[in-house]
Design a protein around this motif. Sequence first.
Motif, short mmCIF file in Angstrom:
data_model
loop_
_atom_site.label_atom_id
_atom_site.label_comp_id
_atom_site.label_asym_id
_atom_site.label_seq_id
_atom_site.Cartn_x
_atom_site.Cartn_y
_atom_site.Cartn_z
N THR A 211 -65.57 -26.43 -13.71
CA THR A 211 -64.24 -25.99 -14.10
C THR A 211 -64.20 -25.59 -15.58
N GLY A 212 -65.36 -25.25 -16.13
CA GLY A 212 -65.41 -24.82 -17.52
C GLY A 212 -65.43 -23.31 -17.68
N ARG A 213 -65.96 -22.62 -16.66
CA ARG A 213 -66.04 -21.16 -16.70
C ARG A 213 -65.77 -20.67 -15.27
N ILE A 214 -64.54 -20.25 -15.03
CA ILE A 214 -64.03 -20.05 -13.68
C ILE A 214 -63.89 -18.56 -13.37
N LEU A 215 -64.39 -18.17 -12.20
CA LEU A 215 -64.11 -16.85 -11.65
C LEU A 215 -63.01 -17.03 -10.60
N SER A 216 -61.89 -16.37 -10.80
CA SER A 216 -60.79 -16.46 -9.84
C SER A 216 -60.87 -15.30 -8.86
N ALA A 217 -61.15 -15.61 -7.60
CA ALA A 217 -61.11 -14.64 -6.52
C ALA A 217 -59.87 -14.86 -5.67
N LEU A 218 -58.84 -15.43 -6.27
CA LEU A 218 -57.56 -15.66 -5.60
C LEU A 218 -56.70 -14.41 -5.70
N SER A 266 -60.25 -18.91 2.08
CA SER A 266 -61.27 -18.96 3.12
C SER A 266 -61.72 -17.58 3.56
N VAL A 267 -60.84 -16.58 3.49
CA VAL A 267 -61.22 -15.23 3.90
C VAL A 267 -62.35 -14.70 3.03
N THR A 268 -62.35 -15.05 1.74
CA THR A 268 -63.43 -14.59 0.84
C THR A 268 -64.73 -15.29 1.18
N TRP A 269 -64.68 -16.59 1.47
CA TRP A 269 -65.91 -17.30 1.83
C TRP A 269 -66.50 -16.74 3.13
N ALA A 270 -65.62 -16.37 4.07
CA ALA A 270 -66.11 -15.77 5.31
C ALA A 270 -66.81 -14.44 5.03
N GLU A 271 -66.28 -13.67 4.09
CA GLU A 271 -66.94 -12.41 3.73
C GLU A 271 -68.29 -12.66 3.06
N LEU A 272 -68.34 -13.64 2.16
CA LEU A 272 -69.61 -13.93 1.48
C LEU A 272 -70.68 -14.38 2.48
N TRP A 288 -67.58 -24.30 -5.60
CA TRP A 288 -66.71 -23.37 -4.86
C TRP A 288 -65.45 -24.15 -4.54
N PHE A 289 -64.30 -23.64 -4.93
CA PHE A 289 -63.04 -24.35 -4.67
C PHE A 289 -62.18 -23.52 -3.74
N ASN A 290 -61.85 -24.09 -2.60
CA ASN A 290 -61.05 -23.40 -1.58
C ASN A 290 -59.64 -23.96 -1.52
N THR A 291 -58.67 -23.07 -1.38
CA THR A 291 -57.31 -23.50 -1.11
C THR A 291 -56.73 -22.58 -0.06
N GLY A 292 -55.49 -22.84 0.38
CA GLY A 292 -54.94 -22.11 1.52
C GLY A 292 -55.48 -22.72 2.80
N ASP A 293 -55.88 -21.86 3.75
CA ASP A 293 -56.48 -22.36 5.00
C ASP A 293 -57.81 -23.04 4.71
N CYS A 294 -58.10 -24.12 5.47
CA CYS A 294 -59.41 -24.76 5.28
C CYS A 294 -60.50 -23.86 5.86
N SER A 295 -61.73 -24.10 5.44
CA SER A 295 -62.84 -23.20 5.75
C SER A 295 -63.69 -23.73 6.90
N HIS A 296 -64.41 -22.81 7.53
CA HIS A 296 -65.27 -23.16 8.66
C HIS A 296 -66.63 -23.66 8.17
N GLU A 297 -67.19 -24.61 8.92
CA GLU A 297 -68.45 -25.24 8.55
C GLU A 297 -69.58 -24.25 8.26
N PRO A 298 -69.85 -23.26 9.12
CA PRO A 298 -70.99 -22.37 8.82
C PRO A 298 -70.82 -21.61 7.51
N HIS A 299 -69.58 -21.25 7.17
CA HIS A 299 -69.34 -20.54 5.91
C HIS A 299 -69.61 -21.47 4.73
N VAL A 300 -69.16 -22.71 4.83
CA VAL A 300 -69.39 -23.68 3.76
C VAL A 300 -70.88 -23.94 3.58
#
Length: 538
Positions: A211-218, A266-272, A288-300
């Motif tokens: 949390t010292g150098r954050i890229l926001s993909a929100l 989670s939509v971004t993690w699914a794309e990655l 990796w910090f996710n908010t909104g909908d929780c993410s699926h195991e294979p993506h994580v």
Amino acid sequence: MRTKGLRGALAADTEIGAGNVLARVLAHGADPQGPGLTFDTAVDGHPAGQPLTLGQLDERIAARAAWLHERGVRPRDPVAVWATGAADMVLSFLALARLGAVPALMNGKLRPEIAAEYIRRLRAVGVLADAAHAELLDGHDLGAPLLGRPAEAGGGDPAAAPAHYRHHDDDPVVVTHTSGTTGVPKAVLHSHASLFAATRHLLSMPQAQGTGRILSALPAPHTATVLMVNQALGNRAEMFLLSEQGGERVLDAIQRWRPDGVFGFSVTWAELARFDLSGYDLASVRLWFNTGDCSHEPHVRRLVAVGSRDVMTRAGVTRVRGSVFIDGLGSSEMGHSMFHVTHTTDSDRYGRCVGRPYAFARVAVLDPNGNELPPGQVGWLGIDSPSLFRGYWNDSLTTYRSRLRGWYLTGDLVRADADGRYYHLDRAVDSVDAGDGRWFFTALSEERILASCPDVTDCTVVIVRTGDTVVTDVLLELAAGADPEQNRDPAVRAALGPDLGATLRRVLPVRADDIPVTVTGKVRKVALRERYLSEAPS
């Protein structure tokens, strides 16, 4: 003042809230030459990608506040902001908050007719829109004048800015909106205190790695971006905000900017997860910090396999391969994720586990009458937290319908285990009560299919009950090189289990573009129910 001391001082500050974090950070002695924010577009002649210092950020906000004040914007005036760039959104929010006005941040992907109706319902006093969105609004009755483009406000005189408005805890500080799955999105109101409650708690805790150098993909207009901007300012962290959250854009930004933390949905993690991540330099990422909908195991699992993290060993702190993924469940209304669970390469607790609630939140699993259910039983998620939204702007009917016996009902179905961990099963509107105590869940089914089919990168399950008949369609997005002609019905049916598997009508390979989504990337399952399940079986 040392950063640790500054964080503690901010957490104890009774005046600070979501509307004045920048001012209070400076008032507590933060270095004006320290980090402000970094944007992917130019700001008032300041080059894209070059950090604004804290002092430069404050000056740019003062310029915008002066410009807006000259155009008659006053405390508690709602002002709509419709643009694409993260800089336009974030700087407009900070400037309007400085005046005590109420910025209403709008997703740039809204359809023009929906955006116009949303603005009318806001009863805004004015609209800030970039050139592209101003053109889209041309000819629509907004009930409010166009004040200009957000970037124009940077031409104001910082010295002419009025003194910072003194917020009360209950003052409205921002309106964001929901995804709008069925039409005009709901306008979510947060107050000065509600949108800072979670940040105050986190500032009182040790600062997490990553949390010292954050890229926001929100998405820039989302509540989560307002939250994370304030957290970064309070932590004195560096933050680079992206205006677009596609997988290629995020991977490119990670390699060039080398963040230690990436925040997104989670939509971004699914794309990655569609990419071969071993071919990218992601070594800088610890979190990796996710908010909104929780993410699926294979993506994580694909994400935690890259990057690195610090662990405590007998020899002291050691850097090891593999990053950390913090999952949870959040929404615009919640004001912050209500749960958290940490995944690494060693994790085995998935199955849509969202973990335990944050200390500032009180949660429960409820029956339809608002009675609390014991562990193991499925029910409605109810929340009571100081971080909750204050209501839906100009819509008291919907506000009160979302409350039950003191709980805010999120619209999610969950269960808790005996250890206090919670599991997200589905959105209630997407699930089906099959009778005899049986429930069919789309989100949980998607988790199971993805875990069982390694050549599937994402999937969507659509379930509809008509009378006594339940029909299920499964839409699969395949990995590159996967055979679309392969019969995956047996594997999908096994993943669904005997009861839901018996309702399976068809399994269809699809492209990502075939799936209708909201402006924040959520699948519009209501549209899919109409599209697929109204057709005759093939």
